[in-house]
Design an enzyme around this catalytic site. Structure first.
Site, short mmCIF file in Angstrom:
data_model
loop_
_atom_site.label_atom_id
_atom_site.label_comp_id
_atom_site.label_asym_id
_atom_site.label_seq_id
_atom_site.Cartn_x
_atom_site.Cartn_y
_atom_site.Cartn_z
N SER A 124 0.83 -1.20 0.00
CA SER A 124 0.00 0.00 0.00
C SER A 124 0.86 1.25 0.00
O SER A 124 1.98 1.26 0.54
CB SER A 124 -0.86 -0.02 1.26
OG SER A 124 -1.41 1.24 1.50
N TYR A 149 -2.15 -0.98 10.97
CA TYR A 149 -2.35 -1.56 9.64
C TYR A 149 -1.16 -1.22 8.73
O TYR A 149 -0.58 -2.09 8.08
CB TYR A 149 -3.66 -1.06 9.01
CG TYR A 149 -3.75 -1.32 7.53
CD1 TYR A 149 -3.98 -2.61 7.04
CD2 TYR A 149 -3.56 -0.29 6.60
CE1 TYR A 149 -4.03 -2.86 5.67
CE2 TYR A 149 -3.61 -0.54 5.23
CZ TYR A 149 -3.84 -1.82 4.77
OH TYR A 149 -3.89 -2.08 3.42
N LYS A 153 1.95 -3.63 6.85
CA LYS A 153 2.37 -3.62 5.43
C LYS A 153 3.88 -3.38 5.34
O LYS A 153 4.58 -4.03 4.57
CB LYS A 153 1.62 -2.54 4.65
CG LYS A 153 0.16 -2.82 4.41
CD LYS A 153 -0.04 -3.98 3.45
CE LYS A 153 -1.50 -4.37 3.31
NZ LYS A 153 -1.71 -5.72 2.83
P1 NAD Z 1 -10.72 -7.44 1.19
O1 NAD Z 1 -10.95 -7.42 2.65
O2 NAD Z 1 -11.90 -7.23 0.29
O3 NAD Z 1 -9.97 -8.77 0.74
C1 NAD Z 1 -9.12 -9.49 1.59
C2 NAD Z 1 -9.61 -10.92 1.61
O4 NAD Z 1 -8.75 -11.68 2.46
C3 NAD Z 1 -11.03 -11.07 2.15
O5 NAD Z 1 -11.78 -11.85 1.26
C4 NAD Z 1 -10.85 -11.78 3.50
O6 NAD Z 1 -11.94 -12.61 3.79
C5 NAD Z 1 -9.56 -12.53 3.27
N1 NAD Z 1 -8.76 -12.83 4.46
C6 NAD Z 1 -8.32 -11.98 5.42
N2 NAD Z 1 -7.57 -12.65 6.32
C7 NAD Z 1 -7.54 -13.96 5.91
C8 NAD Z 1 -6.95 -15.13 6.41
N3 NAD Z 1 -6.23 -15.13 7.52
N4 NAD Z 1 -7.14 -16.28 5.73
C9 NAD Z 1 -7.87 -16.31 4.59
N5 NAD Z 1 -8.47 -15.23 4.07
C10 NAD Z 1 -8.29 -14.07 4.72
O7 NAD Z 1 -9.60 -6.33 0.88
P2 NAD Z 1 -9.11 -5.77 -0.52
O8 NAD Z 1 -9.53 -4.36 -0.61
O9 NAD Z 1 -9.44 -6.72 -1.60
O10 NAD Z 1 -7.56 -5.77 -0.24
C11 NAD Z 1 -6.72 -6.85 -0.61
C12 NAD Z 1 -5.33 -6.57 -0.08
O11 NAD Z 1 -4.89 -5.32 -0.60
C13 NAD Z 1 -5.26 -6.45 1.44
O12 NAD Z 1 -4.06 -7.03 1.88
C14 NAD Z 1 -5.24 -4.95 1.66
O13 NAD Z 1 -4.58 -4.61 2.85
C15 NAD Z 1 -4.47 -4.48 0.44
N6 NAD Z 1 -4.76 -3.09 0.09
C16 NAD Z 1 -6.04 -2.69 -0.11
C17 NAD Z 1 -6.33 -1.36 -0.43
C18 NAD Z 1 -7.74 -0.88 -0.61
O14 NAD Z 1 -7.99 0.34 -0.56
N7 NAD Z 1 -8.72 -1.76 -0.84
C19 NAD Z 1 -5.27 -0.43 -0.55
C20 NAD Z 1 -3.97 -0.88 -0.35
C21 NAD Z 1 -3.71 -2.21 -0.04
#
Ligand code: NAD
Ligand code: UDP
Length: 341
Positions: A124, A149, A153
């Site tokens: 991120s 958080y 990362k």
């Molecule tokens: P999201 O919550 O929609 O997707 C994450 C998925 O991981 C979910 O389906 C959740 O059920 C699953 N999960 C979490 N912990 C788990 C575990 N221990 N075992 C199995 N499944 C697990 O989030 P997203 O927006 O799709 O983000 C995906 C990744 O990108 C994350 O790591 C997030 O930190 C990173 N990210 C997201 C954003 C954003 O704005 N959406 C920005 C920067 C980084």
């Protein structure tokens, strides 16, 4: 290639799953559905006309990960699995460190056991911290994060880099996302936060669809052109396309590579509200509130490295992002809980 998507039922993972399959790759998904739903898997399958191998499993469960990695000939792991709510991470830091760091260590250990040497990680822009000037460039050092958080990362990037330094066979691609919004153009996939949305676009979309009364804009006295914060919003399908390029890059390069995935163009909160209204024809009620703790006034990506090295750049504009977010919200007013209208 066969790509294992850990956390692949979530917002970014599900859109990437479609893009990978449409680009000729095969996928396997594992998710514990803590922030998603098995309905997502059905919809990925509906969109790609292919069966999807999906496991309900916790990525921190080593035995389960080993079973999946030995049952499939996986070429690359994409690691989306993590908790991501900034405010919640301040209240429950241990849950965030446990889940996010544990998931990363478990995946790396299992990959080592199963001779899988390629991983693409969801990082991120938050790792640039509070001190770096913008636009953010990949050569800048990681900074001081304002919440647990962000620290997870930053620490996971360090862990992955160290693992690659110790094992010359390993490819690590760290993708630093800016602000993903939008949805698949079909309206079948989109962002479906549980409870009150923390992020701007799902909040705006839920106000527009009548689930929330009004948006509170956090601060309008920032040193920005209209006083509201500016961010680099990127369409989730552009982000998904960036993952396809990253997996192909990882297949050909060892060591660690870092890429910003953003557009390089900042928009303010008021720009988002105006663009959403223009593209939906619906008024978005808002009022100004105090600043949210930890928010930076503005930042955006220098997106040159991904363009030059991955041959990737974002092709969708703010109107596309708002139109697709609205199409998703309109067709799925209660998210994945009810069928798509
Ligand atoms: P999201 O919550 O929609 O997707 C994450 C998925 O991981 C979910 O389906 C959740 O059920 C699953 N999960 C979490 N912990 C788990 C575990 N221990 N075992 C199995 N499944 C697990 O989030 P997203 O927006 O799709 O983000 C995906 C990744 O990108 C994350 O790591 C997030 O930190 C990173 N990210 C997201 C954003 C954003 O704005 N959406 C920005 C920067 C980084
Ligand atoms: N924001 C807002 N009201 C909300 C949610 C977000 O004004 O209900 C603002 C927030 O202050 C930030 C921008 O919208 O300036 C993007 O916030 P988001 O949480 O989506 O992403 P962040 O950049 O904080 O990760």
């Amino acid at each position: 290639m066969l790509v294992f998507l850990a956390g692949g039922a979530g917002y970014i993972g599900s859109h990437t799953a479609v893009e990978l399959q449409n680009s000729g790759h095969d996928i396997v998904i594992a998710d514990n559905y803590s922030n998603s739903s098995p309905e997502v898997i059905k919809r990925i399958s509906e969109l790609t006309h292919r069966d999807v191998a999906a496991y309900e499993a916790d990525v921190c469960d080593k035995a389960a990960m080993l079973r999946i990695m030995t049952a499939h000939r996986i070429d690359c792991v994409m690691h989306f699995a993590g908790l991501k709510a900034v405010g919640e991470s301040v209240k429950k830091p241990l849950a965030y460190y446990r889940n996010n760091i544990d998931a990363t260590l478990t995946l790396l250990e299992c990959m080592q056991k199963c001779d899988i040497h390629s991983i693409v990680f969801s990082s991120s822009a938050t790792v640039y911290g509070e001190e770096n000037p913008y636009p953010y460039v990949e050569t800048m050092p990681r900074g001081r994060c304002s919440n647990p958080y962000g620290w997870t990362k930053s620490m996971m990037e360090q862990i992955l880099e160290d693992a690659a330094r110790a094992d010359p066979r390993l490819s690590v691609v760290l993708l630093r996302y800016f602000n993903p919004i939008g949805a698949h153009q079909s309206g079948l996939l989109g962002e479906d936060p549980q409870g009150v949305p923390n992020n701007l676009m799902p909040y705006v979309a839920q106000v527009a669809v009548g689930r929330r009364d009004h948006l509170t804009i956090f601060g309008h006295d920032y040193p920005t052109p209209d006083g509201t914060c500016r961010r680099d919003y990127i369409h989730v399908m552009d982000l998904a396309a960036g993952h396809v390029r990253a997996v192909e890059y990882a297949a050909e390069h060892k060591g660690t590579a870092v890429f910003n995935l953003g557009t390089g163009m900042p928009y303010s909160v008021l720009d988002i509200v105006t663009a959403f209204e223009r593209n939906s024809g619906v008024r978005v009620r808002y009022e100004f509130g105090p600043r949210r703790e930890g928010d930076l006034p503005e930042f955006w990506a220098d997106a040159d490295k991904a363009r030059k090295i991955l041959g990737w750049s974002a092709s969708r504009n703010l109107d596309d992002m708002c139109r697709d977010s609205w199409n998703w919200q309109k067709r799925n007013p209660a998210g994945y809980k009810t069928g798509c209208l």
